[in-house]
Design an enzyme around this catalytic site. Structure first.
Site, PDB file in Angstrom:
ATOM      1  CG  ASP A  12      11.725  -3.271 -43.572  1.00 45.44           C
ATOM      2  OD1 ASP A  12      10.512  -3.513 -43.624  1.00 45.44           O
ATOM      3  OD2 ASP A  12      12.597  -4.018 -44.066  1.00 45.44           O
ATOM      4  CE  LYS A  73       4.475  -5.410 -44.183  1.00 54.90           C
ATOM      5  NZ  LYS A  73       5.937  -5.304 -44.447  1.00 54.90           N
ATOM      6  CD  GLU A 176       7.699  -3.632 -47.316  1.00 53.51           C
ATOM      7  OE1 GLU A 176       7.756  -4.681 -47.978  1.00 53.51           O
ATOM      8  OE2 GLU A 176       7.052  -3.523 -46.265  1.00 53.51           O
ATOM      9  CG  ASP A 202      10.609  -7.070 -50.757  1.00 56.33           C
ATOM     10  OD1 ASP A 202      10.825  -8.119 -50.118  1.00 56.33           O
ATOM     11  OD2 ASP A 202      10.359  -5.991 -50.203  1.00 56.33           O
TER      12      ASP A 202
HETATM   13  N1  LIG Z   1      18.855 -17.930 -45.330  1.00 55.43           N
HETATM   14  C1  LIG Z   1      17.571 -17.954 -45.567  1.00 55.43           C
HETATM   15  N2  LIG Z   1      17.048 -18.855 -46.429  1.00 55.43           N
HETATM   16  C2  LIG Z   1      15.718 -18.893 -46.657  1.00 55.43           C
HETATM   17  N3  LIG Z   1      14.829 -18.073 -46.086  1.00 55.43           N
HETATM   18  C3  LIG Z   1      15.295 -17.152 -45.226  1.00 55.43           C
HETATM   19  C4  LIG Z   1      16.676 -17.033 -44.921  1.00 55.43           C
HETATM   20  N4  LIG Z   1      16.846 -16.035 -44.032  1.00 55.43           N
HETATM   21  C5  LIG Z   1      15.623 -15.552 -43.785  1.00 55.43           C
HETATM   22  N5  LIG Z   1      14.683 -16.209 -44.486  1.00 55.43           N
HETATM   23  C6  LIG Z   1      13.250 -16.004 -44.488  1.00 55.43           C
HETATM   24  O1  LIG Z   1      12.996 -14.667 -44.864  1.00 55.43           O
HETATM   25  C7  LIG Z   1      11.791 -14.227 -44.257  1.00 55.43           C
HETATM   26  C8  LIG Z   1      12.037 -12.920 -43.565  1.00 55.43           C
HETATM   27  O2  LIG Z   1      12.490 -12.014 -44.504  1.00 55.43           O
HETATM   28  P1  LIG Z   1      12.436 -10.465 -44.250  1.00 55.43           P
HETATM   29  O3  LIG Z   1      13.027 -10.154 -42.946  1.00 55.43           O
HETATM   30  O4  LIG Z   1      12.948  -9.827 -45.468  1.00 55.43           O
HETATM   31  O5  LIG Z   1      10.865 -10.324 -44.193  1.00 55.43           O
HETATM   32  P2  LIG Z   1      10.018  -9.108 -43.690  1.00 55.43           P
HETATM   33  O6  LIG Z   1      10.591  -7.867 -44.232  1.00 55.43           O
HETATM   34  O7  LIG Z   1       9.819  -9.220 -42.243  1.00 55.43           O
HETATM   35  O8  LIG Z   1       8.659  -9.456 -44.379  1.00 55.43           O
HETATM   36  P3  LIG Z   1       7.789  -8.622 -45.425  1.00 55.43           P
HETATM   37  O9  LIG Z   1       8.730  -7.863 -46.289  1.00 55.43           O
HETATM   38  O10 LIG Z   1       7.051  -9.695 -46.127  1.00 55.43           O
HETATM   39  O11 LIG Z   1       6.920  -7.787 -44.591  1.00 55.43           O
HETATM   40  C9  LIG Z   1      11.370 -15.294 -43.274  1.00 55.43           C
HETATM   41  O12 LIG Z   1      10.329 -16.077 -43.845  1.00 55.43           O
HETATM   42  C10 LIG Z   1      12.632 -16.119 -43.107  1.00 55.43           C
HETATM   43  O13 LIG Z   1      12.339 -17.457 -42.795  1.00 55.43           O
HETATM   44 MG   LIG Z   2      10.472  -6.728 -45.993  1.00 52.17          MG
END
Ligand SMILES: Nc1ncnc2c1ncn2[C@@H]1O[C@H](COP(=O)(O)OP(=O)(O)OP(=O)(O)O)[C@@H](O)[C@H]1O
Ligand SMILES: [Mg+2]
Lengths: 619, 205
Positions: A12, A73, A176, A202
Site C-alpha cells: 500500500d 503521491k 485501493e 476510503d
Molecule cells: N485518529 C485519527 N484521527 C483523524 N485523522 C487521522 C487519525 N489517524 C490518522 N489520521 C489521518 O489519516 C491520514 C493518513 O491515513 P492513511 O494512512 O490511511 O493514508 P494514506 O493511505 O497514506 O493516504 P492515501 O490513501 O490518501 O494515499 C493522515 O492525514 C492522518 O492525519
Molecule cells: Mg490509503
C-alpha cells in the site's frame, strides 16, 4: 508457501504511510518485525548526498524542513498547473520540468538538486521493499501495488515508473478500495455478507475514493468507482493550519509563516489537534517557533473542527451519490459499508457515513492495514497460492481521442471491466495524407478541454490515397493493471502504422534508465552516511525510551546492570559522534542486549508509545 | 447463421466458449471475426436470460482471467489477456437490451445498407415537443418537474426497448426479410434519439 512459488507481496503505497503485507502460513498479515512500526511514513529527507526514508525522515520534518519531502503521491503524474493549490501548502519547492513534469527542488541556491516524483516515490518503495526483505528473510522482487481507484492513466504510469526505478516488478496494480474489499470479503473470521453490494469508503491522507463492489460467489466485481485524488486528511490539516494562522495573527499581526520551518510546525500541530479531536471534545495545543522566538498556545474545540471540515465531508457524500447513480443503485441496495484510511477514524466522518447509508460501517480490520492486506492476498493469488477468488476491476474514467471541434470521443467508457480492447476507425481529410495526429484524453466530460491529456501520437506511413479512403484502425488496449497502450493499422494496405506516443507527465525509458544508474551510484556512496543518520536516530529514540522507564528500572534491574547500561549509553554517545556506522550499530546492539530485560516489560511499552505518538498512529 | 457445437483444438471435447476449453484448459486459436455469441457460447438469438449471462460470464472469467496466468509463459499471458478482453466486450454488449439488439442487427445486416436516420411515424413531432418542455424545465430548474419528466422519458425508453424482441422472433422465420431489419434499425434510431434527450437531464437524487 511451496518452494517453487515466488512470493509476491502487497504494498500500500500511501500518501502518508506505506506498508506491505503477505500471506503467511497463519493467514494474511502486515509484514514487519516491530508490531505497529511495520508502517513506513511516506516521507523523505535529503542528507546532502542521499535520502533518509520513513520514520527517520519524518523526524526531520521540523529540524530540517527544507530538505524534507512528503505527500509525493499527490504530485504523481500531475503538471504544475494542476497542482497550483497543493504547491502553496507544501514547504518544499516544486518546479516545472519539461513535458509538463514537475520536480522537487532541494537546496536554497545553485546548484540545486532536482528529483521527479517518480524517483522520490521509488525511494519509499525501496525502503518498504528492504524492510519486507529484512522481516521475511528472503529477497522480494515482485509486488502487487495499490493505487487510488480514481488514479488516471498518467498517475498509474508514473507509479509504474517509480516501481521500475525501485527495482520492483509490478505483478499487478489494484485499486485501493478493491484491495480493502478483498481483505474483508475473504476473511472468514469476519461477518461480511458473502453476496451483495459493498461500498468501500476510503479517506486517507491525500486521496478520497468511493467504490461499489458486487460480491457473488468468489468474484469481486467493481461496479462503479469515483473519487477525488486531491482530497484527504492533508486538507483537514490545512483548514486547521489556516485557523491557527488567523489566531496567531490576532496577537502577532506581523507574523509570517511562509518559511518551511513554520509550515512544518503548523502542519504538525494541526495534525496533532485533528487526531486528538478524534477522541476528545477539545484539545490544548502549543506552537513553538524557535527560530522566530515566538510561541503560541490555545484550545481547539471539536465543534469548530467539525464545522471546518463539514464542506469536505459533504464533498465525499456528493461522490457517494454520484457513484450510486453510476451503479444504478439506491442506498437501500447497499448491503455493507467498509471504512478504509486513517481519516475515517474521525467521528464526524463516521456519523455522516452512517446516516447517509443508514447503517453502521464495518471497521473490523484496522483501517490502516486493510489495503495492504488485500494487496497481499491478491499477490498470493497471482503467485499461484490459490485460485478460488477473482477480482474484476474497472478503469475509472473513459478513454478516448479528440475529434473535430475539440470534442472528446470516447473509445472505452468509464467503469468498464478490464482488461479491455476497443478500436475505432479513422480516415484522412486530404488527398495523399500520410499521417494523422491523434490526441489521447481521459475523462468523463464532453469537451477535451475538461479532460486530461494523456499523450499524443502521429500515425505515420499511411499509403497515399484519396481523402477518406484509408481505414486506420486505432486500438486502445487496457491491460489488467489499468494501463493503456495504443496501436494502429491501416486496413486497406494491412500496413501497421507507426505510432510515436509522446506521453505527457511521464518519463521516457531513457530517463528511467538514467535515474536508475544515478541512484545506484548514490546508493553505494551514501550507504554509510545514511546508516549513520538512521542509527543515530535509533540511538536517540532508545535513549528517550530508557529515560522514560528509568524509575521502573530501579525495581527490575540490579545495580550492576544499571551501571552497565549507563556505561554503554556513554559508549554509544561517543560512537554517535564518529563516522563509522557499523561501529555505532555494534554498540547499539550491545545496549539492546543489556536493556532486553527492560524491553520485555516496561520499556517495550514506553518506547512503543513514544514512537506511536510520533507516527501519529494512535487510534 | 447456424449455431455449431465446436470442438476443442487440443482435446476435441465440445466447447462452450470458442475461446477456451473448459475440459483441458487450453486457449483456442480464434479467427479475428469471432462473434460475441461464440465468445460467450450462446446460440445466436436476441433473448438471453440475464442470469444465464451473468453465470456464463463469471464461470469463463474464473478460468480466463490474466490473474490466473501471472506466473505462466508470456504467450499464455497474452492469450489470457486477449480472451479476457473479448469476453468483457461481449458481456458488456449483451448486458444492455439496446446494445444487444444493435449487435445482433449488425450481424444480420452485413452488406445491407440500412437507413440510420428513419424514425417511427410521429416520433419526431413527439420528440420536438418533449425537447421544448425539457428546455423550459432546464431553464426554470424546477427539480420536481424535471424528475417527473425523467420518469416519463424512462418509461418511454423502456417501451421502445420492448419493440425489439417480437421483431427478432419474426425474423427467425423470414431470414431474407430486410423490411424487418429496417424496422429494427428504426427503433434503434429512436432509442438513440431518446437517450440523448435523457442524457441532458442533470442527475438528481
Ligand atoms: N485518529 C485519527 N484521527 C483523524 N485523522 C487521522 C487519525 N489517524 C490518522 N489520521 C489521518 O489519516 C491520514 C493518513 O491515513 P492513511 O494512512 O490511511 O493514508 P494514506 O493511505 O497514506 O493516504 P492515501 O490513501 O490518501 O494515499 C493522515 O492525514 C492522518 O492525519
Ligand atoms: Mg490509503
Amino acid at each position: 508457501m511451496n518452494n517453487k512459488m515466488k512470493r509476491i507481496i502487497g504494498i500500500d503505497l500511501g500518501t502518508t504511510n506505506s506498508l506491505s503485507a503477505t500471506v503467511f502460513d497463519e493467514g494474511p498479515e502486515v509484514i514487519g518485525t516491530d508490531g505497529d512500526f511495520s508502517v513506513t511514513p511516506s516521507v523523505l529527507s535529503w542528507t546532502g548526498s542521499g535520502w533518509l526514508v520513513g520514520q527517520e525522515a519524518r523526524e526531520r520534518r521540523i529540524t530540517n524542513p527544507e530538505n524534507t519531502v512528503y505527500s509525493i503521491k499527490r504530485l504523481m503524474g500531475r503538471s504544475l498547473d494542476e497542482l497550483s493549490e497543493t504547491v502553496q501548502d507544501l514547504p518544499y519547492q516544486i518546479v516545472e520540468a519539461q513535458r509538463q513534469l514537475v520536480k522537487v527542488r532541494i537546496g536554497e541556491s545553485k546548484p540545486y538538486k532536482e528529483f521527479t516524483p517518480q524517483e522520490l516515490s521509488a525511494e519509499i518503495l525501496k525502503k518498504v521493499k528492504q524492510r519486507a526483505e529484512e522481516a521475511l528473510g528472503e529477497s522480494v522482487e515482485k509486488a502487487v501495488i495499490t493505487v487510488p481507484a480514481y488514479f488516471d492513466d498518467a498517475q498509474r504510469q508514473a507509479t509504474r515508473d517509480a516501481c521500475r526505478i525501485a527495482g520492483l516488478e509490478v505483478a499487478r496494480f489494484i485499486n485501493e478500495p478493491t484491495a480493502a474489499a478483498i481483505a474483508y470479503g475473504l476473511d472468514e473470521k469476519r461477518d461480511l455478507q458473502k453476496d451483495g453490494h459493498v461500498v468501500v469508503y476510503d479517506l486517507g491522507g491525500g486521496t478520497f475514493d468511493i467504490s461499489i463492489l458486487k460480491l457473488s460467489g468468489k468474484i469481486f466485481k467493481v461496479v462503479a468507482t469515483h473519487g477525488n485524488t486531491q482530497l484527504g486528511g492533508d486538507d483537514f490539516d490545512q483548514v486547521v493550519v489556516e485557523t491557527l494562522k488567523d489566531r496567531i495573527h490576532q496577537e502577532h499581526p506581523e507574523a509570517e509563516f511562509d518559511d518551511p520551518e513554520s509550515k512544518h510546525i503548523l502542519k504538525k500541530t494541526a495534525e496533532f489537534i485533528k487526531i486528538k479531536l478524534s477522541f476528545s471534545p477539545e484539545t490544548d495545543y502549543s506552537l513553538d517557533f524557535s527560530k522566530k522566538s515566538m510561541s503560541f498556545s490555545g484550545v481547539f474545540k471539536l465543534e469548530e473542527f467539525e464545522s471546518l471540515i463539514a464542506p469536505m465531508i459533504e464533498q465525499t457524500l456528493e461522490s457517494c451519490r454520484h457513484v450510486l447513480r453510476e451503479a444504478n443503485l439506491s442506498v437501500k441496495k447497499i448491503d455493507e459499508v467498509v471504512l478504509v484510511g486513517g481519516s475515517t477514524v474521525i467521528p464526524a466522518v463516521r456519523k455522516q457515513i452512517e446516516s447517509f447509508f443508514g447503517r453502521p460501517p464495518h471497521v473490523a480490520i484496522d483501517p490502516y492495514k486493510v489495503v495492504a492486506i488485500g494487496a497481499g492476498i491478491q499477490g498470493h493469488l497471482l503467485a499461484g497460492g490459490r485460485r478460488d477468488f477473482l477480482l474484476l476491476d474497472v478503469i475509472p474514467l473513459a478513454l478516448g481521442i479528440e475529434t473535430l471541434g475539440g470534442t472528446f470521443s470516447k473509445i472505452i467508457t468509464g467503469n468498464t471491466t478490464i482488461p479491455i480492447e476497443e478500436s475505432e476507425t479513422f480516415t484522412t481529410n486530404v488527398d495523399n495524407q500520410t499521417s494523422i495526429d491523434v490526441n489521447i484524453f481521459q475523462g468523463e466530460r464532453e469537451l477535451i478541454k475538461d479532460c486530461r491529456a494523456l499523450g499524443q501520437f502521429k500515425l505515420r506511413g499511411i499509403p497515399p490515397m484519396k481523402a477518406g479512403l484509408p481505414l486506420v484502425e486505432v486500438m486502445f488496449r487496457v491491460d489488467a493493471n489499468g494501463i493503456l497502450t495504443v496501436s494502429a493499422i491501416e486496413k486497406r494496405s494491412g500496413k501497421k502504422a507507426e505510432i510515436e506516443v509522446i506521453p505527457f507527465h511521464g518519463l521516457t525509458q531513457f530517463e528511467i534508465e538514467r535515474i536508475m544508474e544515478d541512484s545506484f551510484e548514490h546508493a553505494v556512496d551514501d550507504f554509510n552516511e545514511r546508516q549513520l543518520i538512521e542509527f543515530r536516530q535509533t540511538a536517540e529514540r532508545v535513549f528517550r525510551g530508557i529515560e522514560q522507564c528509568w524509575d521502573v528500572a530501579e525495581n527490575d534491574l540490579s545495580e550492576t546492570s544499571r551501571d552497565e547500561i549507563q556505561k554503554q549509553m556513554d559508549v554509544v554517545r561517543q560512537s554517535m559522534k564518529g563516522q563509522d556506522s557499523q561501529a555505532l550499530k555494534t554498540q547499539l546492539d550491545v545496549l539492546g542486549d543489556l536493556t532486553r530485560p527492560l524491553a520485555d516489560n516496561s520499556m517495550g511499552r514506553s518506547i512503543l508509545s513514544e514512537l506511536q505518538d510520533d507516527a501519529n498512529l494512535n487510534q | 447463421m447456424t449455431f455449431e457445437q465446436p470442438a476443442c483444438q487440443k482435446c476435441e471435447s465440445t466447447l462452450i466458449s470458442h475461446l477456451f476449453c473448459l475440459s483441458c484448459n487450453a486457449f483456442q486459436t480464434v479467427p479475428p471475426e469471432i462473434d460475441y455469441f461464440e465468445v460467450l457460447g450462446f446460440p445466436v438469438c436476441f433473448e438471453i436470460n440475464s442470469e444465464d449471462l451473468e453465470e456464463r460470464y463469471k464461470s469463463l472469467s474464473l478460468v480466463l482471467h490474466p490473474d490466473f496466468f501471472a506466473a505462466a509463459p508470456e504467450e499464455e499471458k497474452r492469450l489470457s489477456e486477449k480472451a479476457s478482453a473479448m469476453l468483457n466486450t461481449a458481456y458488456n454488449s449483451f448486458r444492455g437490451t439496446t446494445s444487444r439488439a444493435g449487435y445482433l442487427l449488425s450481424l444480420f445486416s452485413k452488406g445491407k445498407n440500412l437507413n440510420e436516420r428513419t424514425l417511427p411515424d410521429g416520433f419526431l413531432q413527439e420528440m420536438f415537443f418533449l425537447q421544448e418542455s425539457l428546455d423550459e424545465l432546464l431553464e426554470s430548474s424546477d427539480s420536481s418537474a424535471l424528475n417527473k419528466m425523467n420518469e416519463d422519458l424512462r418509461t418511454r425508453h423502456k417501451e421502445i426497448e420492448s419493440y425489439y424482441a417480437p421483431l427478432f422472433k419474426n425474423f427467425k422465420d423470414l431470414p431474407e426479410d430486410s423490411d424487418i431489419l429496417q424496422q429494427l434499425q428504426t427503433h434503434l434510431n429512436a432509442e438513440r434519439y431518446l437517450r440523448r434527450l435523457l442524457d441532458r437531464i442533470p442527475a438528481t437524487d
